[in-house]
Design a protein around this motif. Structure first.
Motif, mmCIF file in Angstrom:
data_model
loop_
_atom_site.group_PDB
_atom_site.id
_atom_site.type_symbol
_atom_site.label_atom_id
_atom_site.label_comp_id
_atom_site.label_asym_id
_atom_site.label_seq_id
_atom_site.Cartn_x
_atom_site.Cartn_y
_atom_site.Cartn_z
ATOM 1 N N GLY A 28 0.816 -1.205 0.000
ATOM 2 C CA GLY A 28 0.000 0.000 0.000
ATOM 3 C C GLY A 28 0.855 1.263 0.000
ATOM 4 O O GLY A 28 0.598 2.200 -0.755
ATOM 5 N N VAL A 29 1.897 1.262 0.827
ATOM 6 C CA VAL A 29 2.789 2.419 0.895
ATOM 7 C C VAL A 29 3.469 2.644 -0.456
ATOM 8 O O VAL A 29 3.538 3.765 -0.959
ATOM 9 C CB VAL A 29 3.842 2.238 2.015
ATOM 10 N N ILE A 30 3.931 1.552 -1.072
ATOM 11 C CA ILE A 30 4.582 1.677 -2.383
ATOM 12 C C ILE A 30 3.602 2.264 -3.407
ATOM 13 O O ILE A 30 3.952 3.121 -4.212
ATOM 14 C CB ILE A 30 5.110 0.309 -2.870
ATOM 15 N N LEU A 31 2.350 1.808 -3.337
ATOM 16 C CA LEU A 31 1.350 2.294 -4.300
ATOM 17 C C LEU A 31 1.030 3.778 -4.082
ATOM 18 O O LEU A 31 0.725 4.498 -5.031
ATOM 19 C CB LEU A 31 0.064 1.467 -4.204
ATOM 20 N N VAL A 32 1.072 4.226 -2.844
ATOM 21 C CA VAL A 32 0.717 5.614 -2.548
ATOM 22 C C VAL A 32 1.915 6.552 -2.747
ATOM 23 O O VAL A 32 1.748 7.749 -2.949
ATOM 24 C CB VAL A 32 0.146 5.721 -1.107
ATOM 25 N N LEU A 33 3.112 5.974 -2.729
ATOM 26 C CA LEU A 33 4.340 6.757 -2.829
ATOM 27 C C LEU A 33 4.350 7.784 -3.980
ATOM 28 O O LEU A 33 4.701 8.945 -3.749
ATOM 29 C CB LEU A 33 5.535 5.815 -2.952
ATOM 30 N N PRO A 34 3.971 7.406 -5.198
ATOM 31 C CA PRO A 34 3.970 8.400 -6.277
ATOM 32 C C PRO A 34 3.104 9.618 -5.976
ATOM 33 O O PRO A 34 3.471 10.745 -6.322
ATOM 34 C CB PRO A 34 3.417 7.624 -7.472
ATOM 35 N N PHE A 35 1.957 9.391 -5.304
ATOM 36 C CA PHE A 35 1.097 10.525 -4.957
ATOM 37 C C PHE A 35 1.804 11.437 -3.959
ATOM 38 O O PHE A 35 1.746 12.665 -4.066
ATOM 39 C CB PHE A 35 -0.222 10.046 -4.340
ATOM 40 N N ILE A 36 2.450 10.811 -2.964
ATOM 41 C CA ILE A 36 3.149 11.603 -1.942
ATOM 42 C C ILE A 36 4.279 12.404 -2.584
ATOM 43 O O ILE A 36 4.443 13.595 -2.330
ATOM 44 C CB ILE A 36 3.680 10.680 -0.825
ATOM 45 N N CYS A 37 5.029 11.722 -3.435
ATOM 46 C CA CYS A 37 6.102 12.379 -4.201
ATOM 47 C C CYS A 37 5.570 13.594 -4.936
ATOM 48 O O CYS A 37 6.148 14.674 -4.909
ATOM 49 C CB CYS A 37 6.623 11.419 -5.266
ATOM 50 N N LEU A 56 11.294 12.433 -2.531
ATOM 51 C CA LEU A 56 10.534 12.725 -1.319
ATOM 52 C C LEU A 56 11.187 13.795 -0.449
ATOM 53 O O LEU A 56 10.602 14.262 0.511
ATOM 54 C CB LEU A 56 10.387 11.444 -0.489
ATOM 55 N N THR A 57 12.439 14.137 -0.766
ATOM 56 C CA THR A 57 13.146 15.071 0.103
ATOM 57 C C THR A 57 12.768 16.511 -0.214
ATOM 58 O O THR A 57 12.566 16.875 -1.376
ATOM 59 C CB THR A 57 14.674 14.930 -0.069
ATOM 60 N N ILE A 58 12.666 17.292 0.814
ATOM 61 C CA ILE A 58 12.446 18.716 0.633
ATOM 62 C C ILE A 58 13.171 19.448 1.760
ATOM 63 O O ILE A 58 13.089 19.051 2.922
ATOM 64 C CB ILE A 58 10.941 19.068 0.586
ATOM 65 N N SER A 59 13.934 20.463 1.405
ATOM 66 C CA SER A 59 14.663 21.200 2.438
ATOM 67 C C SER A 59 13.996 22.549 2.649
ATOM 68 O O SER A 59 13.246 23.020 1.789
ATOM 69 C CB SER A 59 16.122 21.387 2.018
ATOM 70 N N SER A 60 14.267 23.157 3.801
ATOM 71 C CA SER A 60 13.600 24.420 4.125
ATOM 72 C C SER A 60 14.005 25.519 3.143
ATOM 73 O O SER A 60 13.233 26.427 2.876
ATOM 74 C CB SER A 60 13.921 24.829 5.559
ATOM 75 N N GLU A 61 15.226 25.415 2.569
ATOM 76 C CA GLU A 61 15.642 26.527 1.697
ATOM 77 C C GLU A 61 14.965 26.520 0.333
ATOM 78 O O GLU A 61 14.791 27.567 -0.274
ATOM 79 C CB GLU A 61 17.167 26.580 1.534
#
Lengths: 286, 299
Positions: A28-37, A56-61
């Motif tokens: 389920g997590v793998i399937l939802v991953l593209p949406f989260i990305c 999936l990474t995002i930095s404050s800057e």
């Protein structure tokens, strides 16, 4: 103790249950991953995406709300495409359901000469991939002067084979005595359909309505052939035009892609049962 | 005159034909006519204003066209691999969800269905960027975590195909699982009970009861998968941004038809591609249905 457990004589194995739930959660997590990305990336500048792709990474800057502001800022064609998609979806679903139910009724309720031969034609359409006929169909649309119009998109699919099949199947389960009663009361054949049968068909309209909505909202290839002007583009076509390696279109592409899924998601949230019913309708009887 | 007409369409014998008339009309205009037209065009050279009959030239050219063979091979491999991946696994998942041991069934059904809600355009865009060649794309981050070096996913045939298949599995596993779940509902519980009495284990029950009873569903999923696999185009179109993958690693039959017909305006040749696809799809599915014995019994 639940009855079924008495029947089988044993309780569900708890260890096995935990393993299975964990396994399904992982998938389920793998399937939802593209949406989260996709969601995470709506907060990143477009040029960042061109360079680094989706992750999936995002930095404050580099966190920014600029894409969302751009989306709702009214300087893009996005909401023209969005309302085009809305309008086209509503028109396509209304006409397709109306015509297909009408035809399905004819197949389900009457016996007439040539019925089987014509019904085989319905099955034949389901068996030939549309892509094979898209070029001559496109030329036909040109001949009929329907290029660049919603009518050109809707008309060829208005007597939708799988919807006809579904409605016929559904109507076969309705007792013919309703019709006879209608005739005794002096209703015409069409009056019986519109006044007596149409209301009974509600659940089947829900299932087919949802399925056709999903199809129309996401439809890409045929509308891309038919439509010419950017002002008439639907969301999938418009979004596709943003997918060039140049410029800063990715600002709009990613946030626009995410936003375009939302209407169908919301529908799904409320009408899950009908999604599943419509989707599996063909498989049950084969 | 109008009175006569009204009487005519309200006649009980005529009414059924009125009901199916919209279908017949659309069928003739948008199926029969295009079908005939495309067959005719496949024997022609289409020039502006005049069509020249050139016999089997389009076909003989097609059978010497290496790009076309690449397209056929790609579509074929894609179709076979989707069958291999998208029948056994969804079937297994359906059985697991259906079992008494499983919990939160409805929740997982919904989650598995979510990817099917997206358009190929959006899904393709997401996959294209998640598999981008940059070191920091999602998939390259992942394989670097496992100790591999980053890959230019969409530049090579094998990895490009892997992405195509992952996209297909992502979108369709849940849908096929639902098909199998609705098939499982039709299996009478008594079969399993009597198997329990005979002391059959789970595996025996799966192979001797579940799989044979799911045969209609398997045939259905197989039929639609053969067509969808052979006619795949948009997925490849989105992953490679247009119809131009490097060295045609992602070209499909429909992609080639689109290139010849729309991009090169070579309608005659494109029609020949379409006819070959039609024959291929028909032959494959009729064979498949015959092997599965669909024509044997009609009871």
């Amino acid at each position: 103790m639940p009855k079924e457990n008495i029947k089988s004589g044993r309780k569900p194995n708890m260890v096995l249950r935990i393993i299975m739930v964990a396994f399904f959660s992982l998938i389920g997590v793998i399937l939802v991953l593209p949406f989260i990305c996709n969601f995470v990336s709506t907060f990143k500048p477009g040029n960042e995406l061109i360079r680094h792709g989706l992750n999936l990474t995002i930095s404050s800057e580099n966190f920014t709300l600029a894409n969302w502001k751009y989306l709702f800022g009214g300087t893009t064609s996005y909401f023209t495409w969005f309302s085009n998609s809305m309008l086209l979806t509503v028109l396509q679903v209304v006409f397709t359901l109306g015509v297909s139910a009408f035809v399905g009724y004819g197949f389900a309720m009457y016996d007439f000469k040539g019925k089987n031969a014509i019904f085989i034609c319905v099955l034949l359409i389901m068996m030939v991939p549309f892509e094979i006929l898209m070029l001559p169909m496109y030329m036909q649309i040109i001949n009929m002067k329907l290029v660049n119009s919603f009518a050109g998109i809707i008309l060829p699919f208005v007597a939708n084979a799988s919807s006809i099949f579904f409605f016929r199947q559904y109507l076969l389960g309705i007792p013919k005595s309703i019709i006879d009663a209608g005739r005794v009361d002096g209703a015409s054949e069409y009056g019986i359909f519109s006044k007596l049968i149409f209301p009974v068909m509600k659940p089947s309209f829900a299932a087919m309505g949802i399925l056709n909505t999903m199809g129309a909202w996401n439809n890409f290839l045929w509308p891309m052939l038919v439509l010419r002007d950017e002002s008439k583009f639907t969301l999938p076509i418009g979004l596709n035009t943003l997918l060039t390696p140049y410029g800063n279109n990715y600002d709009l592409l990613i946030v626009g892609s995410f936003f375009s899924i939302l209407p169908i998601f919301i529908l799904f949230l409320f009408f899950q049962r009908y999604f599943i019913e419509g989707m599996t309708a063909g498989a049950v009887k084969g | 005159m109008t009175k006569f007409f009204k009487k005519f369409i309200y006649n009980q014998k005529v009414a059924p034909y009125i009901f199916i008339f919209p279908f017949v009309l659309i069928f003739c205009i948008f199926f029969i006519y295009p079908m005939i037209y495309t067959v005719v065009m496949s024997f022609q050279k289409i020039l502006p204003g005049e069509n020249e009959f050139i016999g089997f030239s389009n076909y003989s050219k097609l059978f010497r066209d290496s790009v076309f063979f690449k397209a056929v091979a790609n579509s074929f491999v894609y179709m076979v691999l989707t069958l291999v991946l998208l029948i056994p696994f969804p079937m297994l998942f359906a059985c697991m969800i259906n079992s008494r041991t499983m919990a939160a069934k409805e929740f997982f059904k919904s989650v598995f269905f979510l990817p099917a809600l997206t358009s190929v355009v959006v899904a393709g865009t997401i996959f294209r960027l998640a598999f981008s060649e940059s070191d920091s794309s999602l998939m390259n981050q992942f394989i670097q975590m496992l100790g591999f070096t980053p890959i230019k996913w969409l530049k090579m045939r094998e990895t490009g195909f892997a992405v195509l298949l992952l996209l297909a599995c992502w979108r369709w596993t849940g849908v096929n699982m639902l098909y199998f779940l609705s098939g499982l509902k039709n299996i009478p519980e008594e079969l399993y009970e009597s198997a329990d009495i005979d002391g059959a284990n789970s595996w025996a029950k799966f192979t001797k009861i579940t799989v044979p009873m799911l045969k209609p569903t398997i045939i259905y999923v197989m039929t639609i998968s053969v067509y969808a696999g052979l006619a795949m185009f948009t997925e490849s179109y989105m992953l490679w941004g247009g119809n131009n993958s490097p060295q045609n690693i992602g070209i499909t039959i429909v992609g080639y038809l689109y290139r010849q017909g729309i991009e090169k305006n070579n309608m005659g040749y494109a029609s020949a591609v379409g006819i070959v696809l039609l024959v291929l799809a028909m032959v494959l599915n009729l064979t498949q249905l015959k092997i599965n014995g669909l024509f044997k019994k009609e009871d």
